[in-house]
Design a protein around this motif. Structure first.
Motif, mmCIF file in Angstrom:
data_model
loop_
_atom_site.group_PDB
_atom_site.id
_atom_site.type_symbol
_atom_site.label_atom_id
_atom_site.label_comp_id
_atom_site.label_asym_id
_atom_site.label_seq_id
_atom_site.Cartn_x
_atom_site.Cartn_y
_atom_site.Cartn_z
ATOM 1 N N GLY A 256 0.823 -1.202 0.000
ATOM 2 C CA GLY A 256 0.000 0.000 0.000
ATOM 3 C C GLY A 256 0.854 1.246 0.000
ATOM 4 O O GLY A 256 2.080 1.202 0.183
ATOM 5 N N THR A 257 0.201 2.375 -0.178
ATOM 6 C CA THR A 257 0.905 3.653 -0.223
ATOM 7 C C THR A 257 0.986 4.325 1.139
ATOM 8 O O THR A 257 1.702 5.314 1.303
ATOM 9 C CB THR A 257 0.192 4.612 -1.187
ATOM 10 O OG1 THR A 257 -1.102 4.940 -0.641
ATOM 11 C CG2 THR A 257 0.020 3.979 -2.567
ATOM 12 N N GLY A 258 0.214 3.833 2.116
ATOM 13 C CA GLY A 258 0.154 4.493 3.417
ATOM 14 C C GLY A 258 -0.922 5.552 3.488
ATOM 15 O O GLY A 258 -1.197 6.090 4.567
ATOM 16 N N LYS A 259 -1.543 5.859 2.364
ATOM 17 C CA LYS A 259 -2.634 6.827 2.326
ATOM 18 C C LYS A 259 -3.953 6.085 2.144
ATOM 19 O O LYS A 259 -3.996 5.028 1.514
ATOM 20 C CB LYS A 259 -2.421 7.825 1.188
ATOM 21 C CG LYS A 259 -1.170 8.664 1.350
ATOM 22 C CD LYS A 259 -1.020 9.659 0.206
ATOM 23 C CE LYS A 259 0.230 10.516 0.385
ATOM 24 N NZ LYS A 259 0.391 11.481 -0.731
ATOM 25 N N PHE A 260 -5.027 6.668 2.678
ATOM 26 C CA PHE A 260 -6.330 6.003 2.668
ATOM 27 C C PHE A 260 -7.372 6.827 1.920
ATOM 28 O O PHE A 260 -7.363 8.054 1.965
ATOM 29 C CB PHE A 260 -6.817 5.766 4.097
ATOM 30 C CG PHE A 260 -6.073 4.696 4.834
ATOM 31 C CD1 PHE A 260 -6.588 3.408 4.922
ATOM 32 C CD2 PHE A 260 -4.858 4.964 5.437
ATOM 33 C CE1 PHE A 260 -5.911 2.414 5.605
ATOM 34 C CE2 PHE A 260 -4.167 3.979 6.122
ATOM 35 C CZ PHE A 260 -4.696 2.699 6.202
ATOM 36 N N SER A 261 -8.299 6.102 1.272
ATOM 37 C CA SER A 261 -9.458 6.730 0.635
ATOM 38 C C SER A 261 -10.709 6.330 1.407
ATOM 39 O O SER A 261 -10.901 5.147 1.715
ATOM 40 C CB SER A 261 -9.587 6.285 -0.823
ATOM 41 O OG SER A 261 -8.512 6.773 -1.597
ATOM 42 N N THR A 262 -11.550 7.316 1.720
ATOM 43 C CA THR A 262 -12.786 7.065 2.457
ATOM 44 C C THR A 262 -13.918 6.752 1.500
ATOM 45 O O THR A 262 -14.085 7.438 0.481
ATOM 46 C CB THR A 262 -13.166 8.297 3.294
ATOM 47 O OG1 THR A 262 -12.104 8.602 4.199
ATOM 48 C CG2 THR A 262 -14.445 8.059 4.080
ATOM 49 N N ALA A 263 -14.694 5.735 1.788
ATOM 50 C CA ALA A 263 -15.866 5.409 0.972
ATOM 51 C C ALA A 263 -16.868 6.551 1.057
ATOM 52 O O ALA A 263 -17.268 6.962 2.148
ATOM 53 C CB ALA A 263 -16.508 4.117 1.456
ATOM 54 N N ALA A 264 -17.229 7.084 -0.083
ATOM 55 C CA ALA A 264 -18.159 8.213 -0.129
ATOM 56 C C ALA A 264 -19.586 7.696 -0.115
ATOM 57 O O ALA A 264 -20.305 7.752 -1.108
ATOM 58 C CB ALA A 264 -17.898 9.055 -1.375
ATOM 59 N N ALA A 265 -20.011 7.175 1.018
ATOM 60 C CA ALA A 265 -21.341 6.584 1.123
ATOM 61 C C ALA A 265 -21.869 6.747 2.531
ATOM 62 O O ALA A 265 -21.107 6.762 3.495
ATOM 63 C CB ALA A 265 -21.289 5.104 0.752
ATOM 64 N N ASN A 266 -23.176 6.906 2.633
ATOM 65 C CA ASN A 266 -23.860 7.006 3.919
ATOM 66 C C ASN A 266 -25.001 6.004 3.961
ATOM 67 O O ASN A 266 -25.567 5.645 2.924
ATOM 68 C CB ASN A 266 -24.432 8.418 4.120
ATOM 69 C CG ASN A 266 -23.350 9.463 4.223
ATOM 70 O OD1 ASN A 266 -22.774 9.673 5.278
ATOM 71 N ND2 ASN A 266 -23.054 10.126 3.096
ATOM 72 N N GLY A 267 -25.339 5.541 5.152
ATOM 73 C CA GLY A 267 -26.437 4.598 5.287
ATOM 74 C C GLY A 267 -27.328 4.973 6.454
ATOM 75 O O GLY A 267 -26.986 5.831 7.273
ATOM 76 N N PRO A 268 -28.474 4.313 6.569
ATOM 77 C CA PRO A 268 -29.380 4.582 7.690
ATOM 78 C C PRO A 268 -28.842 3.985 8.984
ATOM 79 O O PRO A 268 -28.050 3.031 8.966
ATOM 80 C CB PRO A 268 -30.667 3.881 7.265
ATOM 81 C CG PRO A 268 -30.181 2.728 6.434
ATOM 82 C CD PRO A 268 -28.993 3.259 5.674
ATOM 83 N N ALA A 269 -29.244 4.537 10.108
ATOM 84 C CA ALA A 269 -28.903 3.937 11.396
ATOM 85 C C ALA A 269 -29.689 2.645 11.547
ATOM 86 O O ALA A 269 -30.874 2.575 11.215
ATOM 87 C CB ALA A 269 -29.243 4.902 12.530
ATOM 88 N N VAL A 270 -29.022 1.600 12.031
ATOM 89 C CA VAL A 270 -29.680 0.311 12.255
ATOM 90 C C VAL A 270 -29.431 -0.116 13.696
ATOM 91 O O VAL A 270 -28.402 0.187 14.282
ATOM 92 C CB VAL A 270 -29.170 -0.771 11.288
ATOM 93 C CG1 VAL A 270 -29.540 -0.441 9.857
ATOM 94 C CG2 VAL A 270 -27.657 -0.960 11.408
ATOM 95 N N GLY A 271 -30.382 -0.798 14.288
ATOM 96 C CA GLY A 271 -30.255 -1.233 15.666
ATOM 97 C C GLY A 271 -30.983 -0.307 16.613
ATOM 98 O O GLY A 271 -31.712 0.605 16.200
ATOM 99 N N ARG A 272 -30.765 -0.505 17.919
ATOM 100 C CA ARG A 272 -31.427 0.299 18.939
ATOM 101 C C ARG A 272 -30.442 0.646 20.040
ATOM 102 O O ARG A 272 -29.427 -0.021 20.209
ATOM 103 C CB ARG A 272 -32.618 -0.462 19.549
ATOM 104 C CG ARG A 272 -33.740 -0.745 18.558
ATOM 105 C CD ARG A 272 -34.894 -1.486 19.222
ATOM 106 N NE ARG A 272 -35.943 -1.778 18.266
ATOM 107 C CZ ARG A 272 -36.902 -0.927 17.917
ATOM 108 N NH1 ARG A 272 -36.951 0.271 18.476
ATOM 109 N NH2 ARG A 272 -37.820 -1.271 17.039
ATOM 110 N N GLY A 273 -30.750 1.685 20.784
ATOM 111 C CA GLY A 273 -29.906 2.046 21.921
ATOM 112 C C GLY A 273 -28.803 3.001 21.535
ATOM 113 O O GLY A 273 -29.050 4.097 21.043
ATOM 114 N N THR A 274 -27.551 2.590 21.742
ATOM 115 C CA THR A 274 -26.397 3.420 21.435
ATOM 116 C C THR A 274 -25.990 3.210 19.988
ATOM 117 O O THR A 274 -25.680 2.091 19.579
ATOM 118 C CB THR A 274 -25.213 3.065 22.356
ATOM 119 O OG1 THR A 274 -25.583 3.311 23.702
ATOM 120 C CG2 THR A 274 -23.991 3.894 22.008
ATOM 121 N N VAL A 275 -25.982 4.268 19.220
ATOM 122 C CA VAL A 275 -25.629 4.187 17.805
ATOM 123 C C VAL A 275 -24.207 4.696 17.622
ATOM 124 O O VAL A 275 -23.883 5.821 18.018
ATOM 125 C CB VAL A 275 -26.598 5.014 16.936
ATOM 126 C CG1 VAL A 275 -26.150 4.986 15.471
ATOM 127 C CG2 VAL A 275 -28.014 4.485 17.072
#
Length: 256
Positions: A73-92
């Motif tokens: 690897g190059t040591g640099k990171f790319s962030t996935a440009a995506a968002n999703g809904p909250a799933v589960g209950r309680g502490t998110v």
């Protein structure tokens, strides 16, 4: 801190959670320091049979057998440009998915797999106390980072953990996933590599929500997701999930 190895998986019993549009060990793993959680009243539970995510325009290198299993690897990171809904209950807990540049794994495809794992009804949301939400930016609690063995070793070593070029770790606000394990699974884990990916994610995230290591509950029984399965199954059968589909916890005796 002991190092735990985790397996993982991407095919979630047919469950896939759709991503939002772009904005802009192992069978065990090393224990981590917990991420700060964002409290929530009650958020949406993942549906049993959501619509599948449309395939990306380009193939997902993370599932291609032609991709090198130990690239530099190059040591640099790319962030996935995506968002999703909250799933589960309680502490998110809000999380990002990042992939090291140069290792041949598509960040968007990896984010879709991680999101589906954390939203699966066999995952940690089954305890009805924990939830997760994929985000691309803004505030977040932890990052799932897939990186080359060399980069994983370097980052894990900053917390005194020796991952030996082979396993994953959970340190600070980072779940570090060894690309070798993500691509090829573990010799101790039979079944598709996607299942092993689920074990990686479930084991490391389990540490973040205060679960310690567990041992085999008995011959022929499913190995707990919090078991360091890469070190041997001790009579158990490989398993990537903390719960059954009907909500039964697949645990075992506590071990150091």
């Amino acid at each position: 801190m002991g190092i735990a190895l985790v397996g993982s998986l991407a095919v979630l019993g047919g469950t896939v959670i759709a991503l939002g549009l772009p904005h802009g060990g192992s069978d065990g793993a090393a224990p981590s320091r917990q991420a700060r959680a964002v409290p929530a009243e009650a958020v949406e539970q993942a549906p049993d049979s959501p619509e599948p995510v449309p395939p990306a325009a380009s193939p997902n290198p993370s599932s291609s057998p032609s991709v090198a299993q130990d690239p530099k690897g190059t040591g640099k990171f790319s962030t996935a440009a995506a968002n999703g809904p909250a799933v589960g209950r309680g502490t998110v807990r809000r999380y990002k998915v990042e992939v090291e540049d140069g290792i041949g794994i598509d960040p968007q495809g990896a984010a879709a797999e991680v999101q589906a794992i954390l939203a699966d009804k066999r995952g940690w949301t089954a305890d009805r106390r924990n939830g997760f939400q994929l985000v691309a930016d803004g505030t977040y609690d932890f990052t799932v980072r897939i990186a080359s063995p060399e980069t994983v070793d370097r980052i894990c070593a900053s917390a005194g953990l020796d991952t030996k070029g082979e396993v994953n770790c959970d340190v600070g606000r980072q779940v570090m996933v060894n690309s070798k394990r993500w691509q090829s699974g573990s010799p101790q884990f039979s079944g598709p590599v996607e299942e092993y990916r689920a074990l990686i994610v479930n084991h490391e995230v389990g540490h973040r929500i205060n679960h310690g290591h567990e041992g085999c509950p008995g011959p022929g029984k499913p190995a707990p997701a919090m078991m360091q399965q890469i070190y041997g199954l001790n009579g158990c059968v490989p398993n990537a999930w903390p719960y059954t589909a009907d909500g039964t916890y697949l645990g075992g005796p506590s071990v150091p």
